[in-house]
Write a protein that holds these residues in place. Sequence first.
Motif, short mmCIF file in Angstrom:
data_model
loop_
_atom_site.label_atom_id
_atom_site.label_comp_id
_atom_site.label_asym_id
_atom_site.label_seq_id
_atom_site.Cartn_x
_atom_site.Cartn_y
_atom_site.Cartn_z
N MET A 176 0.83 -1.19 0.00
CA MET A 176 0.00 0.00 0.00
C MET A 176 0.88 1.25 0.00
SD MET A 176 -3.11 0.99 0.04
CE MET A 176 -4.37 1.94 0.78
N GLU A 177 1.87 1.26 0.87
CA GLU A 177 2.77 2.42 0.95
C GLU A 177 3.52 2.62 -0.36
OE1 GLU A 177 6.59 3.91 3.58
OE2 GLU A 177 5.20 2.48 4.47
N GLN A 178 4.01 1.55 -0.96
CA GLN A 178 4.72 1.65 -2.24
C GLN A 178 3.81 2.16 -3.34
OE1 GLN A 178 6.25 -2.30 -2.81
NE2 GLN A 178 7.84 -2.05 -1.25
N GLY A 179 2.55 1.73 -3.31
CA GLY A 179 1.58 2.19 -4.31
C GLY A 179 1.33 3.68 -4.21
N ILE A 180 1.34 4.20 -2.99
CA ILE A 180 1.15 5.64 -2.80
C ILE A 180 2.41 6.41 -3.18
CG2 ILE A 180 0.81 7.43 -1.03
CD1 ILE A 180 -1.11 5.40 0.36
N LYS A 181 3.56 5.88 -2.77
CA LYS A 181 4.83 6.55 -3.06
C LYS A 181 5.15 6.58 -4.55
CE LYS A 181 7.26 5.99 1.30
NZ LYS A 181 8.41 5.36 1.97
N LYS A 182 4.50 5.71 -5.29
CA LYS A 182 4.69 5.68 -6.74
C LYS A 182 4.26 7.02 -7.37
CE LYS A 182 3.43 2.43 -10.41
NZ LYS A 182 2.63 1.24 -10.64
N TYR A 183 3.28 7.66 -6.76
CA TYR A 183 2.72 8.89 -7.32
C TYR A 183 2.90 10.12 -6.43
CZ TYR A 183 0.59 5.59 -10.49
OH TYR A 183 0.40 4.59 -11.40
N LEU A 184 3.30 9.93 -5.17
CA LEU A 184 3.48 11.06 -4.26
C LEU A 184 4.81 10.94 -3.52
CD1 LEU A 184 0.02 11.36 -2.47
CD2 LEU A 184 0.98 12.93 -4.17
N LYS A 205 -4.22 9.09 -11.21
CA LYS A 205 -3.27 8.11 -11.76
C LYS A 205 -3.50 6.73 -11.13
CE LYS A 205 0.49 11.23 -12.99
NZ LYS A 205 1.88 11.64 -12.66
N LYS A 206 -3.71 6.70 -9.83
CA LYS A 206 -3.94 5.42 -9.14
C LYS A 206 -5.26 4.80 -9.59
CE LYS A 206 -2.40 2.36 -6.38
NZ LYS A 206 -1.24 1.58 -6.78
N THR A 207 -6.27 5.63 -9.79
CA THR A 207 -7.56 5.13 -10.28
C THR A 207 -7.41 4.55 -11.68
OG1 THR A 207 -8.73 6.75 -8.93
CG2 THR A 207 -9.95 5.80 -10.77
N TYR A 208 -6.64 5.23 -12.53
CA TYR A 208 -6.41 4.73 -13.89
C TYR A 208 -5.68 3.38 -13.84
CZ TYR A 208 -4.74 4.38 -18.67
OH TYR A 208 -4.47 3.92 -19.94
N GLU A 209 -4.65 3.30 -12.97
CA GLU A 209 -3.92 2.05 -12.81
C GLU A 209 -4.85 0.92 -12.38
OE1 GLU A 209 -0.88 0.48 -9.47
OE2 GLU A 209 -0.22 2.31 -10.48
N GLU A 237 -7.03 -0.18 -15.31
CA GLU A 237 -6.27 -1.00 -16.26
C GLU A 237 -6.11 -2.43 -15.73
OE1 GLU A 237 -4.94 -0.38 -19.46
OE2 GLU A 237 -6.41 1.22 -19.23
N LEU A 238 -5.82 -2.57 -14.45
CA LEU A 238 -5.71 -3.91 -13.86
C LEU A 238 -7.04 -4.64 -13.92
CD1 LEU A 238 -3.49 -3.16 -10.73
CD2 LEU A 238 -2.86 -4.56 -12.71
N GLU A 239 -8.11 -3.93 -13.68
CA GLU A 239 -9.44 -4.53 -13.74
C GLU A 239 -9.74 -5.03 -15.14
OE1 GLU A 239 -13.16 -2.12 -13.04
OE2 GLU A 239 -12.95 -3.12 -11.09
N ARG A 240 -9.40 -4.22 -16.16
CA ARG A 240 -9.60 -4.64 -17.56
C ARG A 240 -8.79 -5.89 -17.87
NH1 ARG A 240 -8.59 0.83 -18.78
NH2 ARG A 240 -10.53 1.97 -18.68
N SER A 241 -7.54 -5.91 -17.40
CA SER A 241 -6.67 -7.08 -17.64
C SER A 241 -7.25 -8.33 -16.99
CB SER A 241 -5.27 -6.83 -17.08
OG SER A 241 -4.63 -5.81 -17.78
N LEU A 242 -7.74 -8.19 -15.77
CA LEU A 242 -8.33 -9.35 -15.09
C LEU A 242 -9.60 -9.82 -15.79
CD1 LEU A 242 -7.86 -8.38 -11.33
CD2 LEU A 242 -6.78 -10.27 -12.56
N GLU A 243 -10.41 -8.89 -16.26
CA GLU A 243 -11.62 -9.27 -16.99
C GLU A 243 -11.27 -10.02 -18.27
OE1 GLU A 243 -13.77 -5.61 -17.41
OE2 GLU A 243 -14.50 -5.67 -15.34
N ALA A 244 -10.26 -9.54 -18.99
CA ALA A 244 -9.83 -10.20 -20.23
C ALA A 244 -9.29 -11.60 -19.92
CB ALA A 244 -8.78 -9.36 -20.95
N LEU A 245 -8.49 -11.72 -18.88
CA LEU A 245 -7.95 -13.01 -18.49
C LEU A 245 -9.06 -13.96 -18.07
CD1 LEU A 245 -5.52 -14.81 -17.91
CD2 LEU A 245 -5.37 -13.74 -15.65
N SER A 246 -10.01 -13.45 -17.31
CA SER A 246 -11.14 -14.27 -16.87
C SER A 246 -11.95 -14.75 -18.07
CB SER A 246 -12.02 -13.46 -15.93
OG SER A 246 -13.15 -14.20 -15.55
#
Length: 73
Positions: A22-30, A47-51, A54-63
């Motif tokens: 969680m901390e690394q995910g925040i530090k990625k953008y702040l 930016k985090k919402t977009y990320e 994108e992960l959600e789209r990838s998971l849906e495609a994989l599913s």
Amino acid sequence: MTFHINHKAYTVDIGPDEDKKMEQGIKKYLDLEKNIDTSDLLLAYIKKTYEHAELERSLEALSSRLDDKISQD
């Protein structure tokens, strides 16, 4: 975790974060070591919402591919 926004400190308890994901995910953008303003915070949120989207789209495609593979077998 403490954020310095518009020269005020805001401490947030994010709960257990043993692997610091969680901390690394925040530090990625702040940069938590410096003061940020509201626009920095908003940009990081977008930016985090977009990320996440994108992960959600990838998971849906994989599913979908897994469902197709299971249907064929």
